[in-house]
Scaffold this motif. Sequence first.
Motif, PDB file in Angstrom:
ATOM      1  N   ILE A 126       0.866  -1.178   0.000  1.00 48.78           N
ATOM      2  CA  ILE A 126       0.000   0.000   0.000  1.00 48.78           C
ATOM      3  C   ILE A 126       0.902   1.226   0.000  1.00 48.78           C
ATOM      4  O   ILE A 126       1.564   1.523   1.012  1.00 48.78           O
ATOM      5  CB  ILE A 126      -0.936   0.019   1.220  1.00 48.78           C
ATOM      6  N   ALA A 127       0.980   1.903  -1.135  1.00 47.24           N
ATOM      7  CA  ALA A 127       1.758   3.139  -1.199  1.00 47.24           C
ATOM      8  C   ALA A 127       1.002   4.247  -0.476  1.00 47.24           C
ATOM      9  O   ALA A 127      -0.225   4.298  -0.506  1.00 47.24           O
ATOM     10  CB  ALA A 127       1.994   3.530  -2.660  1.00 47.24           C
ATOM     11  N   PHE A 128       1.763   5.120   0.209  1.00 45.28           N
ATOM     12  CA  PHE A 128       1.112   6.267   0.847  1.00 45.28           C
ATOM     13  C   PHE A 128       1.995   7.500   0.733  1.00 45.28           C
ATOM     14  O   PHE A 128       3.221   7.403   0.666  1.00 45.28           O
ATOM     15  CB  PHE A 128       0.752   5.963   2.304  1.00 45.28           C
ATOM     16  N   TRP A 129       1.345   8.652   0.670  1.00 48.11           N
ATOM     17  CA  TRP A 129       2.005   9.932   0.419  1.00 48.11           C
ATOM     18  C   TRP A 129       1.814  10.872   1.609  1.00 48.11           C
ATOM     19  O   TRP A 129       0.896  10.681   2.429  1.00 48.11           O
ATOM     20  CB  TRP A 129       1.437  10.573  -0.845  1.00 48.11           C
ATOM     21  N   PRO A 130       2.643  11.917   1.714  1.00 46.37           N
ATOM     22  CA  PRO A 130       2.526  12.871   2.830  1.00 46.37           C
ATOM     23  C   PRO A 130       1.163  13.542   2.925  1.00 46.37           C
ATOM     24  O   PRO A 130       0.746  13.952   4.010  1.00 46.37           O
ATOM     25  CB  PRO A 130       3.630  13.900   2.533  1.00 46.37           C
ATOM     26  N   ASP A 131       0.454  13.656   1.797  1.00 49.50           N
ATOM     27  CA  ASP A 131      -0.851  14.313   1.825  1.00 49.50           C
ATOM     28  C   ASP A 131      -1.991  13.375   2.240  1.00 49.50           C
ATOM     29  O   ASP A 131      -3.161  13.761   2.214  1.00 49.50           O
ATOM     30  CB  ASP A 131      -1.176  14.947   0.466  1.00 49.50           C
ATOM     31  N   GLY A 132      -1.648  12.150   2.617  1.00 50.90           N
ATOM     32  CA  GLY A 132      -2.658  11.213   3.091  1.00 50.90           C
ATOM     33  C   GLY A 132      -3.187  10.251   2.050  1.00 50.90           C
ATOM     34  O   GLY A 132      -3.941   9.325   2.381  1.00 50.90           O
ATOM     35  N   ARG A 133      -2.814  10.421   0.788  1.00 49.84           N
ATOM     36  CA  ARG A 133      -3.274   9.512  -0.254  1.00 49.84           C
ATOM     37  C   ARG A 133      -2.704   8.112  -0.035  1.00 49.84           C
ATOM     38  O   ARG A 133      -1.573   7.963   0.416  1.00 49.84           O
ATOM     39  CB  ARG A 133      -2.850  10.005  -1.637  1.00 49.84           C
ATOM     40  N   LYS A 134      -3.492   7.105  -0.408  1.00 51.04           N
ATOM     41  CA  LYS A 134      -3.044   5.717  -0.353  1.00 51.04           C
ATOM     42  C   LYS A 134      -3.451   5.013  -1.643  1.00 51.04           C
ATOM     43  O   LYS A 134      -4.477   5.353  -2.244  1.00 51.04           O
ATOM     44  CB  LYS A 134      -3.643   4.980   0.840  1.00 51.04           C
ATOM     45  N   LYS A 135      -2.650   4.041  -2.058  1.00 55.70           N
ATOM     46  CA  LYS A 135      -2.957   3.306  -3.280  1.00 55.70           C
ATOM     47  C   LYS A 135      -2.384   1.901  -3.182  1.00 55.70           C
ATOM     48  O   LYS A 135      -1.210   1.722  -2.820  1.00 55.70           O
ATOM     49  CB  LYS A 135      -2.353   4.021  -4.501  1.00 55.70           C
ATOM     50  N   LEU A 136      -3.193   0.911  -3.501  1.00 56.57           N
ATOM     51  CA  LEU A 136      -2.701  -0.467  -3.555  1.00 56.57           C
ATOM     52  C   LEU A 136      -1.830  -0.634  -4.790  1.00 56.57           C
ATOM     53  O   LEU A 136      -2.248  -0.319  -5.910  1.00 56.57           O
ATOM     54  CB  LEU A 136      -3.866  -1.448  -3.614  1.00 56.57           C
TER      55      LEU A 136
END
Length: 303
Positions: A126-136
């Motif tokens: 699960i990738a996640f970014w500083p802005d709170g986005r997440k993506k499998l």
Amino acid sequence: MMRPKCLVLLAAFNGTQWIEEQLSSILAQEGVDVTVLISVDKSVDGTELLVDQYCVQDDRVHCLPHDLRFGGAAKNFFRLIKDAPIEDFDYFALSDQDDIWLPRKLTDAVAKLTSFEAQAYSSDVIAFWPDGRKKLVKKSQKQVEYDYLFEAAGPGCTYVFTPYLFSLLKKHITDVYTQLDCISLHDWYIYAYTRSNGYKWIIDSRANMYYRQHSNNQVGVNTGLRAFRKRLSSVFDGWYLRQAACIANLIGIQNNSFVNSWIDLDRRGVLNLAFNGNDCRRRRRDKFVFAIICLVLTVKGNK
């Protein structure tokens, strides 16, 4: 029942911003006994001091000697594999410095390795970014005959090995260590070595870790137009296929009939890859893109 003993090999570089959160998630793994071995690529932000403090505070954390400069994660991981102890551990895992492991990451990996009688394991993340986005990020597409020559099994931070395979990998890395400077991606190389030697590798669709995305990622997730252009440029300047050829040579399969048909990277060889794209990548879209890229390179005639 005895809890499996897992040695986690963590490669660090300028990691003070995230490494404490990562170490906490590793040391909190459920159902296994964890030891962490850290190698720090010479840093300027106090990473060495921070991990030394961890070694004093927690006897499960150990460090290899500091002050070596590797210039990239691949050589740092190769150093870890070469210098890691193999006695008294049931499983071996790789770790980046900036992710977050879910509590059952290692336990679930061990269960999969056991149930499938496999030697190596990786998984979706699960990738996640500083802005709170997440993506499998899905890497668990069905393996094909030669995918290992042209892609990794997923992020190396998901990799887990049995002691039998790790001991073979350790010996191989030690034997070719001085020749590994041409290898940019350790996860691709390790997957290629394992599959080319006939060992079973499981790619799990269960994502048990958060894969942090930030401006300092050496690789990261290929999302957005900018990332796509960057990766595409590395393909069209020849780096990608040269890397595949270098890997094939170092793992000793350059005389395999399929490899021999393209390893010189002349027009005929690259054209042959274009017609075999279905056997070179796992994801359907990637098969098509791979074939098109090889056709373009054939027309360009760049070696």
